[in-house]
Structure formats: C-alpha cells, structure tokens
Design a protein around this motif. Structure first.
Motif, short mmCIF file in Angstrom:
data_model
loop_
_atom_site.label_atom_id
_atom_site.label_comp_id
_atom_site.label_asym_id
_atom_site.label_seq_id
_atom_site.Cartn_x
_atom_site.Cartn_y
_atom_site.Cartn_z
N TRP A 23 0.84 -1.21 0.00
CA TRP A 23 0.00 0.00 0.00
C TRP A 23 0.87 1.25 0.00
O TRP A 23 0.71 2.15 -0.82
CB TRP A 23 -0.94 -0.02 1.22
N TRP A 24 1.83 1.30 0.90
CA TRP A 24 2.65 2.50 1.04
C TRP A 24 3.42 2.81 -0.25
O TRP A 24 3.70 3.96 -0.54
CB TRP A 24 3.65 2.34 2.18
N ALA B 281 -7.63 -1.11 -0.43
CA ALA B 281 -7.14 -1.29 0.95
C ALA B 281 -8.22 -0.89 1.96
O ALA B 281 -8.43 -1.59 2.96
CB ALA B 281 -5.87 -0.47 1.17
N VAL B 282 -8.90 0.20 1.68
CA VAL B 282 -9.94 0.67 2.62
C VAL B 282 -11.08 -0.35 2.69
O VAL B 282 -11.58 -0.67 3.77
CB VAL B 282 -10.43 2.08 2.21
N ALA C 242 -12.11 -15.68 -1.94
CA ALA C 242 -10.93 -16.52 -2.16
C ALA C 242 -9.97 -16.21 -1.02
O ALA C 242 -9.66 -15.05 -0.76
CB ALA C 242 -10.30 -16.16 -3.50
N ASN C 243 -9.55 -17.23 -0.32
CA ASN C 243 -8.61 -17.05 0.79
C ASN C 243 -9.06 -15.96 1.77
O ASN C 243 -8.42 -14.91 1.90
CB ASN C 243 -7.21 -16.73 0.23
N PRO C 244 -10.15 -16.21 2.48
CA PRO C 244 -10.70 -15.15 3.35
C PRO C 244 -9.78 -14.76 4.49
O PRO C 244 -9.94 -13.69 5.08
CB PRO C 244 -11.99 -15.79 3.90
N TRP C 245 -8.80 -15.63 4.83
CA TRP C 245 -7.92 -15.33 5.97
C TRP C 245 -6.69 -14.56 5.53
O TRP C 245 -5.76 -14.37 6.29
CB TRP C 245 -7.52 -16.63 6.69
N PHE C 246 -6.70 -14.11 4.30
CA PHE C 246 -5.62 -13.32 3.75
C PHE C 246 -6.01 -11.86 3.84
O PHE C 246 -7.05 -11.46 3.31
CB PHE C 246 -5.44 -13.73 2.28
N PHE C 247 -5.22 -11.05 4.56
CA PHE C 247 -5.46 -9.60 4.58
C PHE C 247 -4.79 -9.04 3.34
O PHE C 247 -3.58 -8.89 3.27
CB PHE C 247 -4.89 -8.98 5.86
N ASP C 248 -5.60 -8.74 2.34
CA ASP C 248 -5.08 -8.48 1.00
C ASP C 248 -5.50 -7.07 0.58
O ASP C 248 -6.66 -6.86 0.18
CB ASP C 248 -5.70 -9.54 0.07
N VAL C 249 -4.58 -6.14 0.66
CA VAL C 249 -4.94 -4.74 0.38
C VAL C 249 -5.30 -4.49 -1.08
O VAL C 249 -5.81 -3.42 -1.42
CB VAL C 249 -3.83 -3.74 0.83
N THR C 250 -5.06 -5.47 -1.93
CA THR C 250 -5.47 -5.29 -3.33
C THR C 250 -6.61 -6.22 -3.70
O THR C 250 -6.88 -6.46 -4.88
CB THR C 250 -4.27 -5.53 -4.29
#
Ligand code: HEM
Length: 435
Positions: A297-298, A308-309, A358-366
């Motif tokens: 993100w940065w 991300a939001v 897809a992969n709900p336990w993945f914190f995926d900013v995109t």
C-alpha cells in the motif's frame, strides 16, 4: 529520520492461515464468556458454524433490567446474510434491528429511529438526511476531514516525544468524532461528552467502558435531553447542519417530534463514531501484523487506497451483526422458522465465508472483487455513512503514511466485550520520530 523506535510491533502473522478449530459444542453466542474470547477463537467458532450449522438457534443474553426475550436464528453464511438484507418484507426491522434483547419500555421511545423501521416510514426519515452523505457532498468536505486528520496525527507526534501513545485515544477515535459532531452542529466543547455517551451506549456488556443497564438508560436520557436542547436552539437559529435539517423536515406533512429528533440524533452520533473508529484501529493492527501488505500500500498509496480501505472494513467488520424479525413462516437451508421469531445477520461471519471470498484469511490490500457485507448486505438499510467512512479511513491512513509511516501496534489490541461492536478499547503504538 532519526530512529527512536523503542519496541518492535506485535508479532507478525502468517497471512492466510485459518483460525484454530473450535468444536460446535463449545459455541454459545448467548454468553458473555464467548464475547470475552479473542478474535482468533471468535473467528474459529464462526468458521465451525458456517461449515457445520450455518443457521443455529441461540438464546439471548440476560442482563439485569434488559429482558432477553426469545432466542434468535443466527445466519452465518454470506448468501443468507445477503438474502435477508434484501428482503425486508420478510426480514423486518420492527421492533428493532440493533438489539437481540427485548426492548425495555423506557428505551422504546427512543428506538423509533429509522434503523428500527421499515419502508415507507424508514425511507421518508432517511431522505431527510441522506443528501448530507452522498459521494458529492462527502467529497466537498474532504478538505476539512484532511485538515482534521493532519492535526490529529501532528498532535499525537508532538505530544508524545517518546513516540508511544494509545492509538485509540489519540487518533482513531478523534477523527470520526470530530467529523460527525461538525456535521450535526455539535460545538467542539461538547465533543468529549458525545464521545462518552456513545462509548457507554455501544460498550454495554463491557464493564470497563460501560455500566449497568441503569447507567445506559441514564445516558440515553442525557443524550435525548441534549439533542432536544440543540434542536430548539437550531429552530431559533438555523445552521448548515444535520440538526437543522431534522428540525425543519416534514414527514407525512408533520414535523418530527422531540422524541424522533432525539432518537435520530442518537443513531447518527453513535453510528458515525463507534464504527469508523474501530475500522481505523483494526486497520492499524492488520498493517502491523502483515507488513508486506503495508509495503504494497505505502509504495503506491493512491493506487491501492480504494481496495485497501474496503479490505480494512471487511477484515474489521466493526458492526458484528444486525437483527431482523420474521413477518412470516419461512424455510431456509432446511430450517423452518416461524413468523415473529428473531433472526441475526452475522456480518463478521459473512465476511470470512470461504464460499464467497478466495482465501478469506488473507489480509489483502489489493483484494478485488471484495463484495463484503461490512456496511450491511445491501437493501434499504445499507449503511448511510459508507461514503463518509471510506473517506475518513483513507484520509487517516494517508496522514499516517505521510507523517509516521512506520507506526506499529506494540501490544495486542484490548478487544471490547461485545457481540455487537467489534471494538478496540486501547491500542498502544510506536513510531519513528520525524526528523
Ligand atoms: C466503517 C464504518 C461503518 C460501518 C462498518 C458501518 C456499518 C453499518 C451497518 C452494518 C449498518 C446496518 C446495515 C443494515 O442493517 O442493512 C449501518 C447502518 C447505518 N449507518 Fe453505518 N457504518 C459505518 C459508518 C457510518 C458512519 C460514519 C455513519 C454516519 C452517520 C453511519 C450511519 C449509519 C446509519 C444512519 C445507518 C442506518 C441506515 C438505515 O437504517 O437506513 N455509519 N452501518
């Protein structure tokens, strides 16, 4: 930059790892012990429910003065939450959508706000305020939201030369509070009062931030009294704010009563505050635990901000559930439910549904698409403040990124003991002091 980082952040996590397994027999959503569990155990329990018993009947917690009434059918799969949200003729918001307990007579007067009504009256009330929340109007106040966020982060840095602070008290709680108070015409000197009131109201069940039911009732009376006095003041001296809109509005040819204004006021101040605060706090935790997502993100803030939001709101699920009330007998997923029974829509669970994400336990900013139900499952009651919340979350992280990009949480978040709000009470953070 001079490095004054005293402590490393909380342990990073392996992204995408499912929560621990929780046996079905150990799950009872109707106990305070369940809601005293940490996030991993809560998540594990809902994963079990989705897999083994996606619609389950639970009893309601009993609190002194706040009768439990009948139990509720808990919908835990995304598709069921989505379906119920979009069929208000079957899943009604009357008598209430925000409490699983039966509503006590002393609060009944103040539960008539639109979140606890169906159309057409719900829509008529929503129309009074919804112009203030359109993307166009929210875009217009972006400058002032940004100025506030900038000042909040600057003050946090300036007031803590040791570069350690409680993120909730000094950052995440302040922006939503200031913005909603501003929109409602609440003077700055009263912000702390509003903060206290909404915290007690939505923190009910957690002794540290709230009290006995009697204290909650007293707070409801105090807010109502304040709202009515402010409304009287605006009737005499109209301003460019939501309170003025409420006193001048006519619904079905009649002005709102004082009780209706008070309950609207309570809804807007609570909803505008307690939700976005927790989205920002959980976002801070997630960016600490998953540094490569922060890096992503940065390194392209504007390019990634939108997704991300949304991912922060999915991940946080600041509102855990809403209630509906069946208007007719139905059958869903092989379960028969009767007219008059309570149904609960678990947004936290829908947002981790393996069948939808897809992969709900993945914190995926995109993450894209990201059809989360953090703001509700669509339909008549879809969060009125979603545009505003998105803007506040984005601007807050923009300022953190600009001023103290390496800010990290240094202790595990203190999670609110609540079935309704996924709250963080305290979140110690540290950062490198800017040169
Ligand atoms: C990340 C922040 C937020 C989240 C997660 C959130 C979540 C929700 C949810 C789940 C609902 C119920 C949807 C349903 O029953 O179908 C809702 C309704 C509502 N929200 Fe938000 N909210 C947020 C921010 C805000 C803000 C900033 C405001 C500003 C005042 C706001 C005002 C409202 C109102 C007035 C309703 C009731 C709408 C109706 O009944 O028609 N929310 N929100």
């Amino acid at each position: 930059m001079t490095s004054t980082l005293h402590r490393a952040g909380i342990a990073r996590r392996e992204n995408g790892v499912p929560p621990p397994d929780v046996p079905l027999a150990d799950i009872d959503l109707g106990t305070l012990e369940f809601w005293a569990r940490d996030d991993d155990l809560r998540d594990g329990a809902f994963a079990t429910l989705r897999r083994e018993s996606p619609i389950t009947f639970f009893e309601v917690m009993e609190f002194p003065g706040f009768p439990a009434g009948g139990g509720h059918w808990a919908l835990t799969r995304f598709d069921d939450v989505h379906h119920a949200s979009r069929h208000p003729e079957i899943f009604s918001s009357i008598p209430t959508s925000t409490s699983l307990n039966d509503v006590a007579p002393e609060v009944a007067e103040f539960t008539g706000s639109m979140i606890n009504l169906d159309d057409p009256r719900h829509l008529r009330l929503r129309t009074i305020v919804n112009r203030a929340f359109t993307p166009k109007v929210v875009a217009r106040i972006e400058g002032s939201v940004r100025d506030r966020a900038r000042t909040i982060v600057t003050n946090m840095v300036a007031n803590h030369r040791d570069a350690e602070a409680d993120f909730v008290a000094e950052a995440s709680s302040l922006l939503p509070l200031q913005v909603i108070c501003d929109m409602m015409g609440i003077p700055e000197e009263d912000e702390a009062k509003v903060f206290h009131w909404t915290t007690v109201l939505l923190g009910f069940g957690d002794d540290e931030v709230s009290g006995e039911f009697a204290e909650v009732i007293a707070v409801v009376a105090e807010i109502a009294d304040y709202a009515i006095r402010l409304a009287e003041e605006r009737r005499a001296n109209p301003g460019d704010d939501l309170t003025t809109s409420l006193v001048h509005a006519e619904v079905d040819g009649e002005r709102l009563t004082s009780a209706e204004i008070a309950s609207f006021f309570i809804l807007l101040s609570a909803a505008g505050n307690e939700t976005t605060r927790n989205a920002i706090s959980h976002g801070m935790v997630a960016l600490t635990r998953y540094p490569e997502e922060r890096e992503k993100w940065w390194s392209d803030f504007d390019g990634v901000a939108n997704t991300a939001v949304e991912e922060i709101v999915r991940w946080a699920s600041p509102v855990i559930f809403m209630r509906r009330n069946l208007t007719q007998d139905i059958e869903m997923g092989g379960i028969e439910m009767k007219a008059g029974e309570k149904v609960s829509l678990w947004y936290n669970s829908g947002n981790r549904d393996e069948a939808k994400f897809a992969n709900p336990w993945f914190f995926d900013v995109t993450r894209e698409p990201n059809p989360h139900v953090g703001y509700g499952g669509g339909g008549a009651h879809f969060c009125l403040g979603a545009n505003l919340a998105r803007r506040e979350i984005r601007v807050m992280f923009e300022e953190l990124h600009r001023q103290i990009p390496d800010i990290v949480a240094v202790e595990e978040p203190a999670i609110l003991r609540s079935a309704f709000i996924h709250g963080i009470k305290r979140l110690p953070v540290t950062w490198t002091v800017p040169a």
